[in-house]
Design an enzyme around this catalytic site. Structure first.
Site, short mmCIF file in Angstrom:
data_model
loop_
_atom_site.label_atom_id
_atom_site.label_comp_id
_atom_site.label_asym_id
_atom_site.label_seq_id
_atom_site.Cartn_x
_atom_site.Cartn_y
_atom_site.Cartn_z
N CYS A 1 -63.00 45.92 -79.29
CA CYS A 1 -62.08 45.53 -78.22
C CYS A 1 -61.46 44.15 -78.42
O CYS A 1 -60.55 43.77 -77.67
CB CYS A 1 -62.81 45.55 -76.88
SG CYS A 1 -64.18 44.36 -76.77
N GLU B 1 -63.90 54.06 -74.55
CA GLU B 1 -64.14 52.89 -73.69
C GLU B 1 -63.60 51.65 -74.37
O GLU B 1 -63.72 51.50 -75.59
CB GLU B 1 -65.65 52.74 -73.45
CG GLU B 1 -66.04 51.55 -72.57
CD GLU B 1 -66.39 50.30 -73.38
OE1 GLU B 1 -66.59 49.24 -72.75
OE2 GLU B 1 -66.44 50.37 -74.62
N ARG C 1 -68.17 43.67 -64.55
CA ARG C 1 -67.78 44.12 -65.88
C ARG C 1 -66.79 45.29 -65.74
O ARG C 1 -67.18 46.44 -65.57
CB ARG C 1 -69.00 44.56 -66.68
CG ARG C 1 -68.72 44.87 -68.15
CD ARG C 1 -69.99 45.33 -68.86
NE ARG C 1 -69.81 45.43 -70.30
CZ ARG C 1 -69.97 44.41 -71.15
NH1 ARG C 1 -70.33 43.23 -70.69
NH2 ARG C 1 -69.79 44.57 -72.44
N ARG D 1 -64.00 47.81 -67.24
CA ARG D 1 -63.64 48.42 -68.51
C ARG D 1 -62.69 49.60 -68.29
O ARG D 1 -62.74 50.27 -67.25
CB ARG D 1 -64.89 48.93 -69.25
CG ARG D 1 -65.78 47.81 -69.81
CD ARG D 1 -65.07 47.07 -70.91
NE ARG D 1 -65.88 46.08 -71.60
CZ ARG D 1 -65.96 44.80 -71.28
NH1 ARG D 1 -65.29 44.36 -70.20
NH2 ARG D 1 -66.68 43.95 -71.97
#
Length: 314
Positions: free
Chosen positions: A75, A113, A158, A160
């Site tokens: 990422c 993801e 968090r 995502r």
């Protein structure tokens, strides 16, 4: 009934894999190039085969057919914390390795993801490229941004991006991302402030940040963090996002005051903040690799809830 099968790419320590296994799937093949991550994976997934290799060097003909492909692909090239070079960064181009595997394996479902910023990167052009690539392979796509702290038992902020793609339109129409549920735990349920940990976790008089941390961290509640703009500027009621750079800069590990002093969270506390079970172990790896792995992995309960909904439509 045979369990639906999963091929896992960019597996890391198996956070996505664990969520799918908990939901009734069987991981039959996994791939990861980081040596220490593979050690952790093998120590915790005795029944899954992981190939330690750069995905670019893997012969796709050796990858078995499966019902699902999952991937938490790198990422950094899309993150707002990085340089945001996207597909100009070799790590960003790894998405196309997923597409190459999918074209050969032909799974019914692909689950990806990445960071929240993936959707917005380069004014949306990056996500459009991903969307169109999956469409060219015959997949219909749904996507959503999910935050760890909205799934019941993970007190970590968090967010995502999750992408789920199906070859079947009816499956796509039947699938829904899980709805938010109230947070039922706090960081105090994860952290034991009454137990003394290894001295290496504690800041000592004379350490670089000790004086300012000692002044700012007064309460034995909440979590603090050193970042690029300051030291423990505020207290977090839930944990801030755990980052992979915890392995490179140990002072980026969240900080607390307990009954014995001021210390960094342990790798196992970080794992708990990612929703991993207590029996998950780090063994025979450097501590810096354990912290990196905690920051690089995914929130297991989110994946489990998404996987449960995929299981239903399969």
């Amino acid at each position: 009934m045979n369990k639906p099968t999963v091929v896992s790419l960019f597996s890391g320590i198996g956070g996505i894999d664990l969520g799918f296994i908990q939901s009734g799937f069987k991981v039959i093949w996994a791939n990861e190039k980081d040596h220490h991550a593979c050690i952790t994976y093998r120590n915790n997934f005795m029944d899954s085969k992981i190939i330690e290799s750069d995905i670019k060097n893997v012969n796709v003909n050796m990858i078995p057919k499966s019902d699902v492909i999952v991937a938490g692909f790198p990422c950094q090239s899309f993150s707002v914390m990085g340089y945001q070079k996207g597909f100009k960064d070799p790590r960003g181009n790894l998405f196309f390795e997923i597409a190459k595997v999918a074209s050969k394996v032909k799974p019914k479902v692909i689950m990806l993801e990445n960071v929240k910023n993936l959707i917005y990167h380069d004014n949306g052009k990056t996500f459009i490229t991903i969307f169109n690539t999956l469409a060219e392979l015959g997949y219909k796509v749904k996507y959503d941004i999910q935050n760890a702290c909205t799934h019941g038992n993970v007190p970590q902020d968090r967010s995502r991006t999750f992408i789920v793609a199906f070859t079947d339109c009816d499956m796509l129409d039947s699938f829904e991302f899980p709805k938010e549920i109230p947070l039922t735990v706090s960081v105090e349920d994860v952290i034991d402030r009454t137990q003394k940990h290894h001295d290496g976790y504690y800041y000592k008089l004379g350490d670089k940040y000790y004086d300012i941390l000692d002044r700012k961290i007064n309460a034995k509640t909440g979590v603090y963090r050193i970042d690029d703009i300051g030291v423990a500027m505020r207290k977090y009621i839930i944990s801030p996002t755990l980052k992979a750079n915890m392995g490179t800069y140990h002072d980026r590990v969240p900080i607390i005051r307990d009954d014995f002093g001021i210390r960094k969270l342990t790798p196992y506390e970080c794992l708990a903040l990612q929703g991993f079970p207590k029996h998950f172990v780090f063994r025979n790896i450097p501590i810096k690799s354990a912290y990196k792995q905690c920051g690089n992995t995914v929130c297991v309960p989110i994946v489990k809830r998404i996987a449960e909904n995929i299981f239903k439509v399969l």
